[in-house]
Design a protein around this motif. Structure first.
Motif, PDB file in Angstrom:
ATOM      1  N   PHE A 150       0.840  -1.197   0.000  1.00 50.25           N
ATOM      2  CA  PHE A 150       0.000   0.000   0.000  1.00 50.25           C
ATOM      3  C   PHE A 150       0.873   1.245   0.000  1.00 50.25           C
ATOM      4  CE2 PHE A 150      -2.847   3.283   1.196  1.00 50.25           C
ATOM      5  CZ  PHE A 150      -4.132   2.847   0.910  1.00 50.25           C
ATOM      6  N   MET A 151       0.717   2.082  -1.019  1.00 45.93           N
ATOM      7  CA  MET A 151       1.476   3.314  -1.126  1.00 45.93           C
ATOM      8  C   MET A 151       0.561   4.517  -0.930  1.00 45.93           C
ATOM      9  SD  MET A 151       4.765   2.891  -1.747  1.00 45.93           S
ATOM     10  CE  MET A 151       4.780   1.523  -0.569  1.00 45.93           C
ATOM     11  N   LYS A 152       1.066   5.505  -0.180  1.00 47.89           N
ATOM     12  CA  LYS A 152       0.322   6.741   0.044  1.00 47.89           C
ATOM     13  C   LYS A 152       1.272   7.921  -0.108  1.00 47.89           C
ATOM     14  CE  LYS A 152       0.863   7.027   5.095  1.00 47.89           C
ATOM     15  NZ  LYS A 152       0.113   7.157   6.369  1.00 47.89           N
ATOM     16  N   PRO A 153       0.772   9.148  -0.212  1.00 45.39           N
ATOM     17  CA  PRO A 153       1.644  10.306  -0.446  1.00 45.39           C
ATOM     18  C   PRO A 153       2.512  10.630   0.771  1.00 45.39           C
ATOM     19  CG  PRO A 153      -0.690  10.866  -0.772  1.00 45.39           C
ATOM     20  CD  PRO A 153      -0.643   9.508  -0.191  1.00 45.39           C
ATOM     21  N   LYS A 169       9.834  14.423  -3.654  1.00 49.48           N
ATOM     22  CA  LYS A 169       8.624  14.040  -2.923  1.00 49.48           C
ATOM     23  C   LYS A 169       7.372  14.554  -3.637  1.00 49.48           C
ATOM     24  CE  LYS A 169      10.168  13.654   1.890  1.00 49.48           C
ATOM     25  NZ  LYS A 169       9.983  14.191   3.259  1.00 49.48           N
ATOM     26  N   GLU A 170       7.461  15.778  -4.098  1.00 46.51           N
ATOM     27  CA  GLU A 170       6.324  16.371  -4.800  1.00 46.51           C
ATOM     28  C   GLU A 170       6.033  15.619  -6.094  1.00 46.51           C
ATOM     29  OE1 GLU A 170       4.814  20.738  -6.429  1.00 46.51           O
ATOM     30  OE2 GLU A 170       6.836  20.480  -5.614  1.00 46.51           O
ATOM     31  N   ARG A 171       7.096  15.202  -6.788  1.00 47.57           N
ATOM     32  CA  ARG A 171       6.919  14.443  -8.026  1.00 47.57           C
ATOM     33  C   ARG A 171       6.272  13.090  -7.743  1.00 47.57           C
ATOM     34  NH1 ARG A 171      11.340  15.508  -9.725  1.00 47.57           N
ATOM     35  NH2 ARG A 171      10.740  17.107 -11.235  1.00 47.57           N
ATOM     36  N   PHE A 172       6.710  12.445  -6.668  1.00 44.30           N
ATOM     37  CA  PHE A 172       6.091  11.174  -6.271  1.00 44.30           C
ATOM     38  C   PHE A 172       4.607  11.378  -5.982  1.00 44.30           C
ATOM     39  CE2 PHE A 172       4.518   8.322  -3.027  1.00 44.30           C
ATOM     40  CZ  PHE A 172       4.936   7.072  -3.461  1.00 44.30           C
ATOM     41  N   GLN A 220       5.553   1.609   8.397  1.00 45.23           N
ATOM     42  CA  GLN A 220       6.514   0.509   8.477  1.00 45.23           C
ATOM     43  C   GLN A 220       7.784   0.893   7.734  1.00 45.23           C
ATOM     44  OE1 GLN A 220       4.923  -3.206   7.176  1.00 45.23           O
ATOM     45  NE2 GLN A 220       3.293  -3.246   8.708  1.00 45.23           N
ATOM     46  N   ARG A 221       8.905   0.511   8.299  1.00 40.83           N
ATOM     47  CA  ARG A 221      10.184   0.918   7.716  1.00 40.83           C
ATOM     48  C   ARG A 221      10.399   0.335   6.325  1.00 40.83           C
ATOM     49  NH1 ARG A 221      14.492   0.406  12.785  1.00 40.83           N
ATOM     50  NH2 ARG A 221      13.555   2.070  14.078  1.00 40.83           N
ATOM     51  N   SER A 222      10.083  -0.948   6.135  1.00 39.20           N
ATOM     52  CA  SER A 222      10.310  -1.576   4.833  1.00 39.20           C
ATOM     53  C   SER A 222       9.434  -0.949   3.763  1.00 39.20           C
ATOM     54  CB  SER A 222      10.042  -3.079   4.917  1.00 39.20           C
ATOM     55  OG  SER A 222       8.752  -3.332   5.453  1.00 39.20           O
ATOM     56  N   ARG A 238       8.785   3.166  -0.832  1.00 35.76           N
ATOM     57  CA  ARG A 238       8.308   4.471  -1.297  1.00 35.76           C
ATOM     58  C   ARG A 238       9.475   5.390  -1.644  1.00 35.76           C
ATOM     59  NH1 ARG A 238       4.298   8.112   2.350  1.00 35.76           N
ATOM     60  NH2 ARG A 238       6.124   8.115   3.729  1.00 35.76           N
ATOM     61  N   ASP A 239      10.529   5.384  -0.808  1.00 35.01           N
ATOM     62  CA  ASP A 239      11.695   6.220  -1.106  1.00 35.01           C
ATOM     63  C   ASP A 239      12.386   5.776  -2.395  1.00 35.01           C
ATOM     64  OD1 ASP A 239      11.287   7.789   1.107  1.00 35.01           O
ATOM     65  OD2 ASP A 239      12.692   6.685   2.389  1.00 35.01           O
ATOM     66  N   ALA A 240      12.431   4.465  -2.625  1.00 31.99           N
ATOM     67  CA  ALA A 240      13.055   3.957  -3.856  1.00 31.99           C
ATOM     68  C   ALA A 240      12.264   4.410  -5.079  1.00 31.99           C
ATOM     69  CB  ALA A 240      13.135   2.433  -3.802  1.00 31.99           C
ATOM     70  N   LEU A 241      10.946   4.381  -4.987  1.00 29.54           N
ATOM     71  CA  LEU A 241      10.116   4.875  -6.088  1.00 29.54           C
ATOM     72  C   LEU A 241      10.338   6.370  -6.303  1.00 29.54           C
ATOM     73  CD1 LEU A 241       6.738   3.040  -5.395  1.00 29.54           C
ATOM     74  CD2 LEU A 241       8.087   2.844  -7.491  1.00 29.54           C
ATOM     75  N   ARG A 242      10.416   7.114  -5.210  1.00 32.77           N
ATOM     76  CA  ARG A 242      10.653   8.555  -5.316  1.00 32.77           C
ATOM     77  C   ARG A 242      11.955   8.846  -6.041  1.00 32.77           C
ATOM     78  NH1 ARG A 242      13.994  11.207  -2.480  1.00 32.77           N
ATOM     79  NH2 ARG A 242      14.073   9.679  -0.781  1.00 32.77           N
ATOM     80  N   GLU A 243      13.004   8.104  -5.678  1.00 35.96           N
ATOM     81  CA  GLU A 243      14.309   8.308  -6.314  1.00 35.96           C
ATOM     82  C   GLU A 243      14.267   7.930  -7.791  1.00 35.96           C
ATOM     83  OE1 GLU A 243      16.920   6.011  -3.926  1.00 35.96           O
ATOM     84  OE2 GLU A 243      16.761   7.336  -2.165  1.00 35.96           O
TER      85      GLU A 243
END
Length: 363
Positions: free
Chosen positions: A237-240, A256-259, A343-345, A350-355
């Protein structure tokens, strides 16, 4: 001295001319679409499917057509029970009975058939074309205004100070409802509703979607669904991102804004689906004048008919959309309340998608 008198029964004369002649013989497809939110052929096809299930003494197809028309007219307009009865030439007491019989028949026959996941690969591909990889749908909830319940009324009042029941749905890339959860009191948090649904348990167990992972940076990403900040961040589950931007790290903030923009673009399928649903059934913007225990079934019927109309190519009209925008102001949706403690994982995914989105923007 006792005398006997002959009992006399009387009833007011009613006319079915409007239904039998004007609607069934005179109206064209455009008039059917404006008044019954579907073309005549779609209406007739649904009647044929419902006929075997509507158990009454008179199960002729002609009667089924009229029953379905009565139910749809009552739910799609602000007309009173008396007004609908006069238009269709039936007794006022019949309207509520017919409404619930048609509702139960539609839910029994068509709900499971229309609320299906469909081709997961097509869903994933189409969401990827919108900008979000390995996505299997979007989820959100809406508050449906109701009259004050007779019991536990305080549990149904929203932050916007009206009584409601929550409808939570998941849609695919077409705005087709895949899963619905209706009937929770308006005060209950969206995340609590989600975590107590069968969909959540299947996603948690990994049995809802196929085991299809992609690599994002150094992270293995499951098929995910998208939601707003009210829901918990999970591996599936992904959220902003939330919070104020850090001006000292402009590249990080812009990523972050682009994500968030990409996620929001895909969640627009949800907003469009709700818009079409409420455009067809404007009573969803008014207080449903039904018994509390009947409302979840009626809402489920709305969603089922929405899927049927989409499957038959019944498009919405600009007039419906304008009416939705006009009615939205009366019962404004409460703002979602975010849940902390991701959750950390899931946060790493989400951070990997942002990058990755940030890297793609510089190519």
């Amino acid at each position: 001295m006792l005398t006997t008198m002959e009992c006399c029964f009387w009833a007011r004369e009613t006319s079915t001319e409007w239904w039998d002649h004007i609607i069934m013989q005179v109206w064209d497809d455009e008039q059917w679409l404006q008044n019954f939110w579907r073309r005549k052929a779609t209406f007739m096809g649904l009647c044929e499917e419902l006929a075997p299930t509507l158990h009454r003494k008179d199960t002729r197809l002609r009667a089924v057509k009229k029953w379905e028309a009565i139910a749809i007219w009552k739910l799609a307009t602000p007309d009173s029970y008396r007004s609908v009865a006069n238009q269709f030439g039936v007794g006022k007491s019949i309207i509520g009975i017919v409404l619930m019989q048609v509702c139960r028949a539609i839910n029994r026959i068509l709900l499971i058939r229309t609320m299906t996941l469909g081709n997961v690969q097509d869903i994933v591909v189409c969401f990827a074309q919108m900008g979000f990889p390995n996505c299997g749908g979007a989820i959100d909830g809406r508050h449906i205004p109701i009259l004050a319940p007779a019991y536990l009324a305080s549990e149904y009042i929203t932050w916007k100070e009206y009584f409601s029941m929550v409808l939570e749905v998941r849609v695919d890339h077409r705005g087709h409802f895949i899963d619905i959860n209706a009937g929770w009191p308006g005060k209950v948090h969206d995340a609590h509703i989600f975590q107590n649904a069968g969909l959540f348990r299947k996603l948690q167990a990994g049995t809802f979607f196929p085991d299809q992972k992609i690599t994002v940076g150094e992270v293995k990403m499951l098929i995910v669904i998208l939601g707003d900040p009210a829901y918990p961040l999970m591996l599936w589950f992904m959220k902003p991102y939330r919070g104020s931007l850090d001006s000292s790290k402009e590249w990080f903030d812009s990523s972050k804004e682009r994500f968030n923009n990409r996620l929001s673009r895909c969640r627009m399928t949800m907003e469009c689906a709700f818009g079409h649903l409420k455009g067809r059934w404007c009573s969803l913007y008014r207080k449903l004048d039904l018994a509390d225990d009947s409302i979840p079934a009626i809402i489920s019927m709305y969603c089922t008919l929405h899927n049927i109309c989409k499957g038959k190519g019944e498009s919405s009209t600009q007039a419906w959309n304008s009416e939705v925008q006009h009615l939205e102001a009366e019962f404004e949706q409460p703002e979602s309340r975010a849940i902390r403690g991701s959750q950390r994982s899931a946060a790493r995914t989400r951070d990997a998608l942002r990058e990755q989105f940030e890297a793609e923007s510089h190519q």
